[in-house]
Design a protein around this motif. Structure first.
Motif, short mmCIF file in Angstrom:
data_model
loop_
_atom_site.label_atom_id
_atom_site.label_comp_id
_atom_site.label_asym_id
_atom_site.label_seq_id
_atom_site.Cartn_x
_atom_site.Cartn_y
_atom_site.Cartn_z
N SER A 24 6.58 -43.84 -22.22
CA SER A 24 7.72 -43.50 -21.38
C SER A 24 7.50 -42.26 -20.51
CB SER A 24 8.97 -43.27 -22.24
OG SER A 24 8.75 -42.22 -23.19
N ARG A 25 6.95 -41.22 -21.06
CA ARG A 25 6.86 -39.96 -20.34
C ARG A 25 5.79 -39.96 -19.25
NH1 ARG A 25 5.65 -34.09 -23.20
NH2 ARG A 25 5.89 -32.81 -21.35
N GLY A 26 4.67 -40.63 -19.50
CA GLY A 26 3.53 -40.54 -18.60
C GLY A 26 2.83 -39.20 -18.75
N ILE A 27 1.87 -38.95 -17.87
CA ILE A 27 1.09 -37.72 -17.92
C ILE A 27 1.50 -36.83 -16.75
CG2 ILE A 27 -1.22 -36.71 -17.87
CD1 ILE A 27 -2.28 -39.40 -18.92
N PRO A 28 2.21 -35.73 -17.01
CA PRO A 28 2.61 -34.82 -15.94
C PRO A 28 1.53 -33.78 -15.68
CG PRO A 28 3.62 -34.12 -17.97
CD PRO A 28 2.79 -35.35 -18.31
N ARG A 30 0.44 -29.84 -15.05
CA ARG A 30 0.92 -28.62 -15.70
C ARG A 30 2.10 -28.03 -14.92
NH1 ARG A 30 -3.07 -26.35 -19.03
NH2 ARG A 30 -1.47 -24.86 -19.67
N TRP A 31 2.05 -28.13 -13.61
CA TRP A 31 3.14 -27.62 -12.75
C TRP A 31 4.43 -28.38 -13.03
CZ3 TRP A 31 4.46 -29.58 -7.38
CH2 TRP A 31 5.38 -28.73 -6.75
N PHE A 32 4.34 -29.69 -13.11
CA PHE A 32 5.52 -30.53 -13.34
C PHE A 32 6.05 -30.34 -14.75
CE2 PHE A 32 7.23 -35.16 -13.15
CZ PHE A 32 8.49 -34.70 -12.82
N GLN A 33 5.19 -29.99 -15.70
CA GLN A 33 5.66 -29.71 -17.07
C GLN A 33 6.58 -28.51 -17.11
OE1 GLN A 33 1.99 -29.23 -19.25
NE2 GLN A 33 2.14 -31.26 -20.16
N PHE A 61 -5.91 -21.16 -12.58
CA PHE A 61 -4.97 -22.01 -11.84
C PHE A 61 -4.36 -23.11 -12.71
CE2 PHE A 61 -4.26 -25.32 -8.37
CZ PHE A 61 -3.16 -24.69 -7.85
N GLY A 62 -5.01 -23.41 -13.83
CA GLY A 62 -4.58 -24.52 -14.66
C GLY A 62 -3.12 -24.54 -15.04
N PRO A 63 -2.54 -23.41 -15.48
CA PRO A 63 -1.14 -23.44 -15.91
C PRO A 63 -0.15 -23.80 -14.81
CG PRO A 63 -2.25 -21.51 -16.78
CD PRO A 63 -3.19 -22.13 -15.79
N GLU A 64 -0.54 -23.74 -13.54
CA GLU A 64 0.38 -24.05 -12.46
C GLU A 64 -0.14 -25.13 -11.52
OE1 GLU A 64 -0.44 -20.59 -9.26
OE2 GLU A 64 0.21 -19.89 -11.23
N THR A 65 -1.21 -25.84 -11.92
CA THR A 65 -1.80 -26.82 -11.02
C THR A 65 -0.91 -28.05 -10.85
OG1 THR A 65 -3.72 -28.22 -10.58
CG2 THR A 65 -3.14 -27.89 -12.88
N PRO A 66 -0.81 -28.59 -9.63
CA PRO A 66 -0.09 -29.84 -9.42
C PRO A 66 -0.98 -31.07 -9.63
CG PRO A 66 -0.76 -28.98 -7.31
CD PRO A 66 -1.23 -27.99 -8.34
N LEU A 147 -11.60 -38.01 -11.28
CA LEU A 147 -10.58 -38.54 -10.38
C LEU A 147 -9.37 -37.63 -10.54
CD1 LEU A 147 -10.69 -42.35 -11.16
CD2 LEU A 147 -11.37 -41.31 -9.02
N VAL A 148 -8.87 -37.09 -9.44
CA VAL A 148 -7.78 -36.13 -9.52
C VAL A 148 -6.49 -36.80 -9.08
CG1 VAL A 148 -6.90 -33.92 -8.75
CG2 VAL A 148 -9.35 -34.21 -9.12
N ALA A 149 -5.59 -37.04 -10.03
CA ALA A 149 -4.26 -37.55 -9.70
C ALA A 149 -3.35 -36.38 -9.33
CB ALA A 149 -3.69 -38.32 -10.89
N LYS A 150 -2.15 -36.72 -8.84
CA LYS A 150 -1.26 -35.69 -8.32
C LYS A 150 0.13 -35.78 -8.96
CE LYS A 150 -3.91 -36.38 -4.18
NZ LYS A 150 -4.01 -37.16 -2.92
N ILE A 151 0.61 -34.65 -9.40
CA ILE A 151 1.97 -34.44 -9.91
C ILE A 151 2.22 -35.17 -11.23
CG2 ILE A 151 4.42 -34.44 -9.40
CD1 ILE A 151 2.76 -32.75 -7.45
N HIS A 152 2.06 -36.50 -11.26
CA HIS A 152 2.49 -37.25 -12.44
C HIS A 152 1.87 -38.64 -12.42
CE1 HIS A 152 5.68 -39.81 -14.54
NE2 HIS A 152 5.26 -38.99 -15.48
N ILE A 153 1.31 -39.04 -13.56
CA ILE A 153 0.85 -40.43 -13.73
C ILE A 153 1.90 -41.14 -14.57
CG2 ILE A 153 -0.95 -41.96 -14.59
CD1 ILE A 153 -2.90 -39.58 -14.37
N PRO A 154 2.62 -42.10 -14.00
CA PRO A 154 3.71 -42.73 -14.76
C PRO A 154 3.20 -43.60 -15.90
CG PRO A 154 3.40 -43.83 -12.65
CD PRO A 154 2.51 -42.62 -12.63
N ALA A 155 4.06 -43.78 -16.88
CA ALA A 155 3.70 -44.62 -18.03
C ALA A 155 3.42 -46.06 -17.61
CB ALA A 155 4.81 -44.58 -19.07
N THR A 156 3.99 -46.50 -16.50
CA THR A 156 3.72 -47.86 -16.02
C THR A 156 2.26 -48.08 -15.67
OG1 THR A 156 4.40 -47.13 -13.80
CG2 THR A 156 6.05 -48.26 -15.15
#
Length: 204
Positions: A24-28, A30-33, A61-66, A147-156
């Motif tokens: 359900s949550r997906g992978i956010p 660190r910024w989105f968390q 930068f990790g704690p605030e990366t998008p 591979l660098v995803a952005k903001i959030h990888i949805p559970a779908t």
């Protein structure tokens, strides 16, 4: 557009959180968390400079990366040895999931969308920084097959996940063996196979 499968290792999370991420949550990022985000902020965050900080200065930068690092494996050329060596996605993801084979963690399997070109400002598309024809500047961690995803990888887009358990090597004090892989958990709640959403037209 290419649908690219990936693996993502996350260390030190309890089983309950791993199941929540998968289903359900997906992978956010660190910024989105840390906080809710809004469209103008996304525009300001998804820049070439921020991506380079994510890749080369993650400690600060990790704690605030998008951005979200995943791996699809990589071919590394050994010119002196006249060989191409494969750094597999499973090895890289397991290494990250266990913090160098020292802790327990989880490996997630899913997919992202890539364009075959740079598209940093476009949130839906992952950056294939492992591709040397796209990212021609030297990146010290290129062999991680990132591979660098952005903001959030949805559970779908997350198909399955499995736990990995650190194992000391009794024959070598202080050394670790390849982690034990646990049973695979499948996302039967929300996973959408890419075949259901990519545009495929058959002949008439």
């Amino acid at each position: 557009m290419v649908v690219q499968h990936f693996l993502k290792g996350i260390t030190g999370i309890p089983d309950e959180l791993a199941e929540e991420i998968l289903r359900s949550r997906g992978i956010p990022s660190r910024w989105f968390q840390r906080k809710p985000i809004y469209p103008p902020e996304v525009i300001a965050q998804l820049t070439d400079a921020a991506l380079l900080r994510h890749l080369n200065d993650y400690v600060s930068f990790g704690p605030e990366t998008p951005f979200i690092s995943t791996t699809a494996g990589c071919t590394v050329r050994d010119a002196e040895g006249r060989a191409n060596n494969i750094a597999t996605a499973e090895y890289v993801a397991t290494d990250f999931a266990t913090d160098g084979f020292l802790q327990n963690g989880w490996v997630f399997s899913g997919y992202v969308f890539t364009l075959g070109r740079k598209a940093v400002a476009h949130r839906p598309f992952a950056e294939e920084v492992r591709e040397l024809n796209l990212y021609t500047s030297f990146l010290p961690f290129q062999p991680e097959g990132e591979l660098v995803a952005k903001i959030h990888i949805p559970a779908t887009q997350l198909e399955k996940a499995w736990p990995v358990t650190a194992r000391p090597d009794p024959a070598r004090p202080g050394a670790m063996r390849w982690p034990k892989k646990g049973g695979v958990a499948y996302n039967t709640d929300s996973y959408v196979p890419p075949e259901d959403i990519v545009n495929l037209r058959d002949v008439l």
